[in-house]
Scaffold this motif. Structure first.
Motif, short mmCIF file in Angstrom:
data_model
loop_
_atom_site.label_atom_id
_atom_site.label_comp_id
_atom_site.label_asym_id
_atom_site.label_seq_id
_atom_site.Cartn_x
_atom_site.Cartn_y
_atom_site.Cartn_z
N ASP A 113 -30.05 1.12 11.25
CA ASP A 113 -29.46 2.28 11.92
C ASP A 113 -28.95 3.29 10.90
O ASP A 113 -29.17 4.50 11.03
CB ASP A 113 -28.30 1.86 12.83
CG ASP A 113 -28.76 0.96 13.97
OD1 ASP A 113 -29.92 1.10 14.42
OD2 ASP A 113 -27.95 0.12 14.42
N LEU A 114 -28.27 2.78 9.87
CA LEU A 114 -27.74 3.67 8.83
C LEU A 114 -28.88 4.36 8.08
O LEU A 114 -28.81 5.56 7.81
CB LEU A 114 -26.88 2.89 7.84
CG LEU A 114 -25.55 2.37 8.38
CD1 LEU A 114 -24.83 1.54 7.33
CD2 LEU A 114 -24.66 3.51 8.85
N SER B 7 -19.10 3.10 16.43
CA SER B 7 -20.40 2.49 16.14
C SER B 7 -21.28 2.41 17.38
O SER B 7 -22.50 2.38 17.27
CB SER B 7 -20.21 1.10 15.53
OG SER B 7 -19.44 0.28 16.38
N ASP B 8 -20.66 2.44 18.57
CA ASP B 8 -21.46 2.43 19.80
C ASP B 8 -22.27 3.71 19.95
O ASP B 8 -23.33 3.72 20.56
CB ASP B 8 -20.56 2.21 21.02
CG ASP B 8 -19.43 3.23 21.13
OD1 ASP B 8 -18.82 3.57 20.09
OD2 ASP B 8 -19.14 3.67 22.24
N LEU B 9 -21.77 4.82 19.39
CA LEU B 9 -22.49 6.10 19.48
C LEU B 9 -23.44 6.33 18.31
O LEU B 9 -24.37 7.12 18.42
CB LEU B 9 -21.50 7.26 19.54
CG LEU B 9 -20.64 7.35 20.80
CD1 LEU B 9 -19.71 8.55 20.73
CD2 LEU B 9 -21.50 7.42 22.05
N ALA B 10 -23.22 5.64 17.20
CA ALA B 10 -24.02 5.88 16.00
C ALA B 10 -25.51 5.71 16.27
O ALA B 10 -26.34 6.47 15.76
CB ALA B 10 -23.56 4.97 14.87
N THR B 11 -25.86 4.72 17.09
CA THR B 11 -27.28 4.49 17.36
C THR B 11 -27.87 5.54 18.29
O THR B 11 -29.09 5.69 18.37
CB THR B 11 -27.50 3.09 17.98
OG1 THR B 11 -26.75 3.00 19.18
CG2 THR B 11 -27.08 2.00 17.01
N GLN B 12 -27.02 6.28 19.00
CA GLN B 12 -27.50 7.32 19.92
C GLN B 12 -27.74 8.66 19.23
O GLN B 12 -28.45 9.51 19.75
CB GLN B 12 -26.49 7.53 21.05
CG GLN B 12 -26.27 6.33 21.93
CD GLN B 12 -25.16 6.57 22.95
OE1 GLN B 12 -24.81 7.71 23.26
NE2 GLN B 12 -24.61 5.49 23.48
N ALA C 249 -28.01 12.46 7.39
CA ALA C 249 -26.61 12.03 7.48
C ALA C 249 -26.12 11.46 6.16
O ALA C 249 -26.88 10.89 5.39
CB ALA C 249 -26.45 10.98 8.58
N ARG C 250 -24.81 11.64 5.95
CA ARG C 250 -24.10 10.98 4.86
C ARG C 250 -23.09 10.05 5.53
O ARG C 250 -21.92 10.41 5.71
CB ARG C 250 -23.40 12.01 3.98
CG ARG C 250 -24.35 12.97 3.30
CD ARG C 250 -23.65 13.95 2.37
NE ARG C 250 -22.42 14.51 2.87
CZ ARG C 250 -22.30 15.72 3.42
NH1 ARG C 250 -23.34 16.50 3.54
NH2 ARG C 250 -21.13 16.16 3.84
#
Length: 193
Positions: A137-138, A102-107, A146-147
């Motif tokens: 973010d999602l 989840s730390d990378l999801a926003t990047q 993205a899925r």
């Protein structure tokens, strides 16, 4: 378990921690096949060479000892789009799930050609303690194609950066100590007799 889907987990593995090991084991409970590799992150300075990090990650894979888990170092690229193109060539009949913390999801919206590769796979997001996933973010990721799929795995709060800063010795899997000491990685040295 997602039928026929291959979980793809690239990681800096700088060095691999007990969190990496728990993540790989957790993914084996969710997917019929898990593929991992060490990669160079273009936004990080690494504490060891890619080959050394790949060897460390391979040791973790061997320790887990599950035939559904493999190290595929040739998938490694600093860019997700290149990795996914390689994976699609290798497994054209399989669905792919690109796994990130989840730390990378926003990047991801800042990653190279994210709008092109996000539609090629499912995006598996593993929650990390201290890095909550926000609905906004999602939704932003979904707008890019993205899925997203939240993978509720219980992963210990570990960080390779803590090991590199000499405050996370307890986060290193036991199986890695011989390699770390033999090659004097991350400031760890064999004591001279």
């Amino acid at each position: 378990m997602s039928r026929g889907t291959i979980a793809l987990l690239g990681t800096s593995a700088d060095p691999p921690t007990i969190g990496h090991q728990a993540l790989l084991e957790g993914l084996l409970g969710e997917f019929p096949r898990v593929v991992t590799w060490a990669s160079d992150n273009p936004s990080k300075r690494h504490g060891a060479e890619l080959k050394q990090r790949s060897n460390l990650l391979d040791r973790v894979v061997q320790t887990i000892g599950n035939p559904r888990l493999q190290l595929a170092q040739d998938l490694s690229s600093p860019y997700a789009i290149t990795t996914l193109e390689r994976a699609r060539q290798r497994w054209p009949e399989s669905s792919l799930c690109f796994v990130v913390g989840s730390d990378l999801a926003t990047q991801i919206p800042r990653w190279k050609h994210c709008d092109q590769w996000l539609g090629l796979c499912e995006l598996g997001i593993v929650p990390r303690k201290g890095w909550p996933i926000e609905d906004g973010d999602l939704q932003g990721l979904e707008r890019l194609g993205a899925r997203p799929r939240i993978l509720s795995l219980d992963i210990p709060a570990t960080a390779s950066s803590a090991v590199r800063q000499a405050s996370g010795d307890d986060q290193i899997p036991d199986t890695l100590w011989p390699l770390l000491l033999e090659h004097n990685l991350y400031g760890f040295h064999s004591s001279s007799a």
